[in-house]
Design a protein around this motif. Structure first.
Motif, mmCIF file in Angstrom:
data_model
loop_
_atom_site.group_PDB
_atom_site.id
_atom_site.type_symbol
_atom_site.label_atom_id
_atom_site.label_comp_id
_atom_site.label_asym_id
_atom_site.label_seq_id
_atom_site.Cartn_x
_atom_site.Cartn_y
_atom_site.Cartn_z
ATOM 1 N N SER A 192 14.404 0.511 -8.338
ATOM 2 C CA SER A 192 15.057 -0.634 -7.384
ATOM 3 C C SER A 192 14.259 -0.987 -6.236
ATOM 4 O O SER A 192 14.237 -2.118 -6.062
ATOM 5 N N LEU A 193 13.292 -0.118 -5.646
ATOM 6 C CA LEU A 193 12.602 -0.697 -4.631
ATOM 7 C C LEU A 193 11.616 -1.535 -5.256
ATOM 8 O O LEU A 193 11.165 -2.695 -4.501
ATOM 9 N N VAL A 194 10.999 -1.265 -6.061
ATOM 10 C CA VAL A 194 9.880 -2.205 -6.858
ATOM 11 C C VAL A 194 10.628 -3.752 -7.068
ATOM 12 O O VAL A 194 9.984 -4.743 -6.675
ATOM 13 N N LEU A 195 11.717 -3.691 -7.907
ATOM 14 C CA LEU A 195 12.684 -4.814 -8.204
ATOM 15 C C LEU A 195 12.872 -5.632 -6.759
ATOM 16 O O LEU A 195 12.716 -6.823 -6.699
ATOM 17 N N SER A 196 13.339 -4.887 -5.943
ATOM 18 C CA SER A 196 13.889 -5.562 -4.602
ATOM 19 C C SER A 196 12.719 -6.067 -3.783
ATOM 20 O O SER A 196 12.996 -7.214 -3.448
ATOM 21 N N ILE A 197 11.580 -5.357 -3.981
ATOM 22 C CA ILE A 197 10.436 -5.858 -3.104
ATOM 23 C C ILE A 197 9.960 -7.305 -3.755
ATOM 24 O O ILE A 197 9.801 -8.288 -3.314
ATOM 25 N N GLY A 198 10.118 -7.323 -5.287
ATOM 26 C CA GLY A 198 9.790 -8.538 -6.090
ATOM 27 C C GLY A 198 10.629 -9.696 -5.588
ATOM 28 O O GLY A 198 10.043 -10.784 -5.340
ATOM 29 N N ALA A 199 11.757 -9.298 -5.530
ATOM 30 C CA ALA A 199 13.008 -10.411 -5.183
ATOM 31 C C ALA A 199 12.939 -10.731 -3.771
ATOM 32 O O ALA A 199 12.807 -11.990 -3.503
ATOM 33 N N PRO A 251 3.510 -6.710 4.588
ATOM 34 C CA PRO A 251 4.095 -5.597 5.132
ATOM 35 C C PRO A 251 5.746 -5.746 5.794
ATOM 36 O O PRO A 251 6.542 -5.098 5.267
ATOM 37 N N PRO A 252 5.872 -6.998 6.165
ATOM 38 C CA PRO A 252 7.331 -7.058 6.499
ATOM 39 C C PRO A 252 8.538 -7.078 5.308
ATOM 40 O O PRO A 252 9.592 -6.127 5.599
ATOM 41 N N VAL A 253 8.157 -7.598 4.194
ATOM 42 C CA VAL A 253 8.846 -7.391 2.941
ATOM 43 C C VAL A 253 8.860 -5.971 2.491
ATOM 44 O O VAL A 253 9.962 -5.417 2.366
ATOM 45 N N PHE A 254 7.727 -5.316 2.479
ATOM 46 C CA PHE A 254 7.747 -4.213 2.060
ATOM 47 C C PHE A 254 8.665 -3.035 3.045
ATOM 48 O O PHE A 254 9.449 -2.363 2.422
ATOM 49 N N THR A 255 8.359 -3.365 4.374
ATOM 50 C CA THR A 255 8.944 -2.468 5.210
ATOM 51 C C THR A 255 10.532 -2.764 5.289
ATOM 52 O O THR A 255 11.358 -1.573 5.016
ATOM 53 N N GLY A 256 10.908 -4.086 5.100
ATOM 54 C CA GLY A 256 12.157 -4.470 5.296
ATOM 55 C C GLY A 256 13.055 -4.014 4.105
ATOM 56 O O GLY A 256 14.275 -3.225 4.201
ATOM 57 N N ILE A 257 12.596 -4.074 2.774
ATOM 58 C CA ILE A 257 13.351 -3.536 1.675
ATOM 59 C C ILE A 257 13.630 -2.031 1.760
ATOM 60 O O ILE A 257 14.425 -1.537 1.086
ATOM 61 N N SER A 258 12.339 -1.498 2.169
ATOM 62 C CA SER A 258 12.340 0.017 2.180
ATOM 63 C C SER A 258 13.516 0.513 3.016
ATOM 64 O O SER A 258 14.255 1.656 2.616
ATOM 65 N N VAL A 259 13.608 -0.207 4.275
ATOM 66 C CA VAL A 259 14.590 0.142 5.111
ATOM 67 C C VAL A 259 16.107 0.084 4.574
ATOM 68 O O VAL A 259 16.969 0.769 4.412
ATOM 69 N N LEU A 260 16.115 -1.244 3.681
ATOM 70 C CA LEU A 260 17.465 -1.665 3.007
ATOM 71 C C LEU A 260 17.658 -0.483 2.065
ATOM 72 O O LEU A 260 18.918 -0.176 2.098
ATOM 73 N N LEU A 261 16.801 0.012 1.559
ATOM 74 C CA LEU A 261 17.092 1.115 0.390
ATOM 75 C C LEU A 261 17.411 2.457 0.986
ATOM 76 O O LEU A 261 18.415 3.052 0.447
#
Lengths: 795, 233
Positions: free
Chosen positions: A420-427, A758-768
């Motif tokens: 899910s993280l991979v997919l959400s980071i892509g999105a 980095p902001p997308v990777f961090t933001g999506i990780s926090v979201l997850l």
């Protein structure tokens, strides 16, 4: 097998809630995969609806310093005559006409094609005949071939249409054929075909045609390259002015389409595949939980003599049956999904009309369903293999083996979180790119601009004076319409998919010896108050005015990029440059740079010439309005028809619509990826919830002990949430490293953001992590309600 | 019934009624009981007489339907959940028939658990855990998991866990019920040793041999105390 199948049906019917949840999850996962794969299948795998389409190629001209460009007609005639690698070849070009002589005037789309097009795409008219070489030359009588659609729509499918006459832009043409239904031209849509040679521009500077060719059997791309390279070197020597530094290149037609949408479609296919994997992990989790309650049943079966492989077979039969039911419903989902995709698709999405469910998609769905059933069924099935009979029979399957099964369930959830993280980071990366693109200033004011295309027929407007007089009067009249603030026109409009380049050099510099040494600029002819209507910025000098007439000195306006490139720290006003195929022109003004081919694309420097000095029959009318621009189209149409009732206005759009259309492919990818990422997050949340809820149920005894020893509700809640957070953390770490490796494949889809932002990777990780926290909170609360007395089995 | 000092546990007219659908079950019917500090009391009676319900109320795992429960001078019958948890953690040590060790935790971690909930600092926890394990003779098994221990050893660990926080009272529910006689005897010897060192113990048991280890025996029947006698030790 029949026995297993019968029992599997009974088992699934016995647990309707489980069956419903599993089937719906699978139907969504498989259906989404089938829908996206249908698009990939139609566009990338079986894109070209022509026999032996693998031999079809595009021939591109390439000039050093300019890049790929369209074909000049005389160059085509030369390489068509000299090459030894093509079975046939043709040039095509989109055009439009006003059709008269058969009912109401109508603006129609035409393709001008050379006679070789029919053998190149291996299509024949269903009635009448194809173009002959004699039709495709200057001075020949005008002939047309109708498409099936136009024949039915405007000629009532008249079987005696062959030989009938019609007028295009008030010029007479004879119908010589009708193409069969389903006929498609490569990359272009049309209502009828006209021979290109009737009025082809014979200048070698005029690159405006698309070349398609069919390789001879057995000829490789390398051989074709080599042959065309030899021809281009000969032409360079023969015509150094126009062809110097210029070459010919071959690209497969399928490759060209793949370049346009391939990466986006493959990213979407990958994304939807991940969604299915997450769905599989979820159902495997459900099956593992069910297998726990069925341990006693398996133990009894084994005790009665069933081999372990038999038990595994029973489990796999159930999972494959579930997947097949899910796949069946998935076909319905896919059918709706394809309609949804087609409704969302960008306007210029290639071969969209070929996207449909067919027998190959049924086979695909069947294969995916069986594979899915095996994937999610294999883990629970082999868990039953490791059954300890004695323990299971003694304890009713309550405790033995729980640890390893629970570890498996946790591992599955970790996989779900990572995927899910991979997919959400892509999105996330695509969303950020989309936002970045929408923030790009196009160089003009988008709001309150109405645009439309107008073509003056050559027969009625045969010379520049008539053409100029018409547009002068039209723009003058329109300017005084209520609600119109400025009225102008241009030969090509930003973001309209129509652009013209022109070669030039600066006065005082030596004339380049070869065409490839020229500088190139986007060129537009503009009339009336075009700059004011578009809201463009005047940086220096002046806009065109009434002073710039046919017989006054030749002038032009350049953009700020051209000014900065050639006259840094100087005033370019008063400087002169030479336009190839034109004349020496003096710069009278500098305007802001505008985005011509797309908000996310770099464009060349720009030059503008006044309409009065270079009249043009096909113009885009542009109006700045004081209110809703769309509401002004009727008034403008009336103004046009007041001058000439036979003219048809077409492609009436606001500038906002054009900007929106230019973003449609990007929007399409973003929307779908966001939907898939949302689905993945939801499935991951359900997975985490399921595992934590199961874990709480399994650990109610432990919770009881902890509470007896003084654990408060917060301690128990924290225990559950911490466990979920541990899983989320492991999943996030794995997902981040996977995303780090995978997002690079979508680099070409990104804009203003790196593949490892980095902001997308961090933001999506926090979201997850937040999703995991929320998903574990309900089971955590439930854990605090464990009654220690019940858990500890007091009387 | 008591040795004359202020009782550690004081129950007055404690009742417990379970209501299921339309059936009311009176598990305890007016229990009056005092237990002094340092006393060793055994509770006996047939199945369903209310022994475990009484122990659950004494251990604050359950609340009485009516009556008063005073533990260490404080009325505890009407406390909120989190207050009960805090008192359970500080004042009461449980020893269960089924040991109730947590399978995923080591011996050390199981014993450490009550101190963790109390917020005892790590270094002090370590000292207390080792002392408790020393007392029960299990200090050489700190890294083992419960599944690697015999029943007797598991119950010793459970006793260490009950002791580690120095509770006011140890509540033992059939502590030898899952053990063979040799291990059962060993655990009972351990309990007696703890009592000699001042521990207050309330033990539910079926076994008259072990009931005699106590200073005082209480016999329950149908939720009432029907007999009460001081054992000659």
């Amino acid at each position: 097998m029949f026995h297993e199948l019968r029992f599997a049906i009974r088992t699934l019917l016995k647990s309707p809630t489980f069956t419903l949840v599993a089937v719906l999850t699978l139907a969504l996962g498989i259906g989404a995969n089938t829908a996206i794969f249908s698009v990939v299948n139609s566009v990338l795998l079986h894109a070209l609806p022509y026999p032996q389409a693998g031999r079809m190629v595009l021939v591109l001209e390439n000039a050093k310093g300019f890049g790929e460009m369209a074909t000049a007609y005389p160059n085509f005639l030369d390489w068509a005559a000299q090459n030894k690698v093509f079975e046939s070849q043709a040039v095509i070009r989109e055009d439009s006409f006003t059709l008269t002589g058969v009912g109401e005037p109508e603006h129609i789309r035409a393709i001008k094609a050379s006679a070789g097009i029919f053998s190149t795409i291996r299509a024949r008219p269903s009635m009448g005949r194809a173009f002959l070489r004699d039709d495709d030359r200057r001075g020949a009588g005008g002939v047309v071939i109708l498409t099936d659609g136009l024949w039915k729509r405007r000629f009532g499918a008249d079987p005696s249409v062959i030989g009938r006459s019609l007028r295009l832009d008030q010029k007479p043409y004879t119908v010589i054929g009708v193409m069969p239904s389903g006929f498609r031209m490569p990359m272009m849509a049309c209502d009828l075909l006209i021979p290109v040679g009737l009025d082809a521009d014979m200048g070698r500077w005029s690159h405006y045609l698309t070349s398609v060719a069919r390789l001879k059997p057995g000829v490789s791309m390398a051989q074709a390259h080599s042959n065309l390279d030899g021809i281009s070197q000969t032409l360079q020597r023969q015509y150094p002015d126009s062809n110097g530094g210029w070459s010919l290149q071959v690209q497969s037609l399928q490759g060209y389409i793949n370049d346009q949408v391939g990466t986006a479609l493959l990213v979407l296919l990958g994304a939807v595949g991940l969604v299915l994997l997450i769905a599989c992990a979820n159902i495997a989790n459900l099956l593992l939980a069910r297998a726990t309650t069925r341990r006693r049943e398996f133990a009894i079966r084994a005790a009665l003599g069933a081999s372990r492989s038999r038990v595994v077979r029973q489990m796999l039969t159930e999972s494959v049956l579930l997947a097949l039911i899910g796949g069946g419903i998935g076909l319905l989902v896919a059918s709706w999904g394809i309609d949804f995709l087609v409704s969302l698709k960008p306007a210029d999405f290639p071969l969209a009309e070929t996207i449909h469910l067919d027998s190959s998609m049924l086979l695909f769905t069947l294969a995916v369903s069986i594979a899915t059933g095996l994937i999610f069924g294999i883990t629970p099935a082999f868990e039953s293999w490791r059954l300890n009979l004695n323990e299971s029979l003694k304890e009713g399957g309550r405790t033995a083996g729980t640890c390893s099964r629970h570890a498996l369930r946790k591992a599955l959830v970790v996989c779900e979180i990572a995927l899910s993280l991979v997919l959400s980071i892509g999105a996330g990366l695509l969303i950020k790119s989309f936002i970045n693109v929408t923030k790009v200033h196009p160089g003009f004011r988008v709001e309150n601009v109405l645009t439309m295309e107008l073509t003056l027929p050559k027969a009625a407007y045969s010379d520049d004076i008539k053409t100029a007089a018409f547009y002068d009067r039209l723009l003058e009249n329109a300017k005084h319409l209520p609600g119109i603030n400025a009225a102008g026109a241009a030969s090509n409009l930003p973001l309209s998919n129509m652009n013209w380049e022109t070669g030039f050099y600066i006065e005082g510099q030596p004339k380049p010896a070869r065409a490839s040494d020229l500088q190139y600029a986007e060129a537009s002819v503009v009339a009336g108050d075009y700059f004011q209507a578009m809201g463009m910025r005047l940086v220096r000098g002046r806009f065109f005015s009434g002073k710039d007439q046919r017989d006054t000195p030749k002038v032009m306006i350049i953009d700020e990029n051209l000014a900065a490139k050639y006259w840094p720290n100087q005033d370019p006003v008063g400087k002169r440059l030479f336009i190839i195929g034109g004349s020496l022109r003096e710069v009278v003004g500098v305007v802001g740079h505008i985005k011509y081919t797309g908000l996310d694309r770099d464009t060349r420097v720009e030059v503008f010439t006044p309409f009065t000095q270079m009249p043009y029959r096909d113009m885009y009318l542009t109006f700045r309005t004081s209110a809703d621009p769309a509401a002004m189209s009727a008034a403008i149409s009336n103004a046009v028809h007041a001058l000439d009732k036979d003219l048809a206005l077409y492609d009436v759009r606001t500038m906002q619509q054009l900007v929106s259309r230019s973003l449609s492919m990007r929007r399409f990818s973003v929307l779908l990826l966001v939907i898939f990422a949302g689905l993945a997050l939801l499935l991951a949340a359900v997975g985490i919830y399921g595992v934590m809820a199961y874990s709480v149920a399994q650990r109610s005894h432990e919770m009881g002990i902890r509470m007896a020893l003084g654990a408060r509700a917060a301690d128990v809640r924290g225990l559950v949430v911490r466990q979920a957070m541990r899983l989320a953390f492991i999943g996030v770490v794995i997902g981040l490293s996977t995303a780090f490796a995978l997002t690079r494949v979508m680099s070409s889809l990104l804009f203003g953001v790196t593949a490892t932002d980095p902001p997308v990777f961090t933001g999506i990780s926090v979201l997850l992590v937040v999703v995991a926290l929320l998903a574990s909170y309900v089971p955590a609360r439930r854990a605090t309600r464990v009654d220690p007395i019940v858990a500890l089995r007091y009387e | 019934m008591t040795n004359g000092s202020t009782p550690l546990i004081h129950l007055e007219a404690v009742t417990k009624v379970f209501v299921t659908d339309e059936v009311e079950t009176h598990a305890l019917a007016g229990i009056h009981m005092d237990i002094a500090k340092g006393e060793y009391v055994s509770i006996a009676g047939p199945s369903g007489c209310g022994k475990s319900t009484l122990l659950a109320i004494l251990g604050l795992l359950d609340t009485p339907s009516d009556g008063t429960y005073i533990l260490n001078g404080k009325a505890v019958s009407g406390l909120k959940m989190h207050e009960r948890a805090r008192i359970r953690n500080r004042e009461i040590g449980f020893i269960f028939q089924a040991f109730n060790l947590i399978g995923d935790l080591t011996v050390y971690e199981n014993v450490e658990l009550p101190l963790t909930y109390r917020g005892t600092p790590g270094s002090e926890r370590k000292k207390l855990v080792h002392e408790a394990l020393e007392k029960v003779g299990m200090s050489h098994r700190v890294k083992h998991y419960p599944s690697q221990l015999s029943g007797g050893q598991q119950q010793r660990v459970a006793v260490a866990r009950a002791l580690v926080g120095s509770p006011s009272v140890l509540l033992a529910d059939e502590p030898t019920g899952n053990l063979d006689s040799a291990n059962g005897d060993a655990v009972m010897d351990l309990m007696r040793e703890l009592h000699r060192n001042g521990a207050t113990i309330v033990m539910v048991t079926h076994d008259p041999r072990y009931a005699r280890f106590a200073d005082r025996g209480i016999h329950l029947f149908d939720g009432r105390i029907v007999d009460e006698k001081v054992e000659a030790v």
